[in-house]
Design an enzyme around this catalytic site. Structure first.
Site, PDB file in Angstrom:
ATOM      1  CE  LYS A  54      -3.894  -2.245   2.207  1.00  0.00           C
ATOM      2  NZ  LYS A  54      -4.513  -2.694   3.458  1.00  0.00           N
ATOM      3  CD  GLN A  98      -3.603  -4.347   6.626  1.00  0.00           C
ATOM      4  OE1 GLN A  98      -3.415  -3.404   5.867  1.00  0.00           O
ATOM      5  NE2 GLN A  98      -4.285  -5.418   6.272  1.00  0.00           N
ATOM      6  CG  ASP A 121     -10.104  -0.170   4.966  1.00  0.00           C
ATOM      7  OD1 ASP A 121      -9.923  -0.469   3.771  1.00  0.00           O
ATOM      8  OD2 ASP A 121      -9.421  -0.635   5.896  1.00  0.00           O
TER       9      ASP A 121
END
Ligand code: NDP
Length: 297
Positions: A54, A98, A121
């Site tokens: 990422k 994460q 997200d």
């Protein structure tokens, strides 16, 4: 029929290219550089790989990447304090924590402490509600990637029968909402669904997000249907070693389907591309600037 292969790797590169173009313009015209902060707690090897990837792709499209690596025994209070700091940092437009988090941390509490406007997200309860009510939201990356592939292949999805197999909060449910938003007739199937093969046979679009290697076979697929395989499963090869397979049995499904995503090289590469797209979108919204076309739901 031999299915058209939907090349997610190539499409993801196109998405990253569009993001990079828009980022360059933002810098040149407005002096703004979008920034993505990724928070990793602990040393889970798979998570470390994702976070590295990422960060690398964020920098490649011209954005700023901020990585925060915390030890596995980080307290909830310290993690929440970092998120609060990132929420208030004007250089940070997107925040991603994460998952999974170590067991002692409350995932819902942590995710819901992220500012909804920076929740790239799309897991914050406000974004879930906005998506569910058809309002402008931050949309979870994997289903957004699937939607982009479907729109690119079909143009309009209006009136199509879509079956989503899986009802998780990160894939199945938001996928169903997005398909409904594009006027599909949507069925959500799960482990208690009766006669799943018969349900899937009615679908013009099948999205498999189950986590069971090669469960969906060609016999379940309607001739000419479009099959989107979200699954990522590592299985043992008979000759030793492992390989990646999806939730769909590729060979048998590709013999019947009109179009299909492979694993690897289908949905997988779209997820990070959509994370970058979401960060750009968050940055544009934060600065009251027009959003780029084709990069949101
Ligand atoms: P979850 O385990 O959270 O959800 C799986 C869903 O599948 C559940 O709703 C479950 O039903 C359903 N299910 C399980 N077994 C069956 C069955 N036999 N028949 C019908 N439904 C079943 O998984 P995720 O949604 O997180 O992920 C799904 C897959 O997608 C995984 O392979 C994962 O690795 C992959 N993935 C890929 C991503 C990418 O970037 N490409 C990103 C995220 C996930 P129930 O609710 O009843 O238990």
């Amino acid at each position: 029929m031999t299915a058209t292969v939907i090349d997610g790797k190539a499409f993801a590169a196109t998405v990253r290219g569009k993001v990079a173009e828009h980022v360059a313009q933002l810098k040149e015209v407005h002096g703004i550089t979008p920034g993505l902060a990724v928070v990793l707690v602990g040393e889970d090897p798979a998570s470390q790989v994702y976070v590295r990837s990422k960060g690398k792709q964020t920098v490649e499209v011209g954005m700023n990447s901020y990585e925060h690596k915390l030890s596995a025994d980080t307290s909830e209070a310290d993690l929440l304090a970092l998120i609060d700091q990132l929420n208030n940092d004007p250089a940070v437009h997107g925040i991603l924590v994460q998952l999974p988090l170590p067991k002692h941390l409350n995932e819902d509490l942590v995710i819901n402490s992220i500012s909804p406007a920076k929740d790239v997200d799309g897991f914050h309860i406000s974004n879930v509600g906005l998506l569910g009510t058809g309002q402008k939201a931050m949309v979870p990356c994997t289903p957004l990637g699937c939607l982009m592939l479907l729109r690119d292949y079909h143009g309009s999805l209006s009136g199509m029968n879509a079956v989503v197999i899986g009802r998780s909060n990160i894939v199945g449910k938001p996928m169903a909402q997005l398909l409904l938003g594009d006027s599909c007739t949507v069925t959500i199937a799960h482990s208690r669904t009766k006669d799943l093969p018969e349900v899937v046979r009615r679908a013009d679009i099948v999205v498999a997000a189950v986590g069971r290697p090669e469960m969906v076979v060609g016999d379940w697929i309607k001739e000419g249907a479009t099959v989107i395989d979200v699954g990522i499963n590592r299985i043992e090869k008979p000759e030793g070693g492992t390989r990646l397979v999806g939730d769909v049995h590729y060979e048998s499904a590709a013999a019947v389907a009109g179009a299909i995503t492979p694993v690897p090289g289908g949905v997988g590469p779209m997820t990070i591309a959509c994370l970058l797209a979401n960060t750009l979108t968050a940055c544009c919204r934060a600065n009251a600037l027009p959003e780029p076309d084709g990069l949101t739901a």
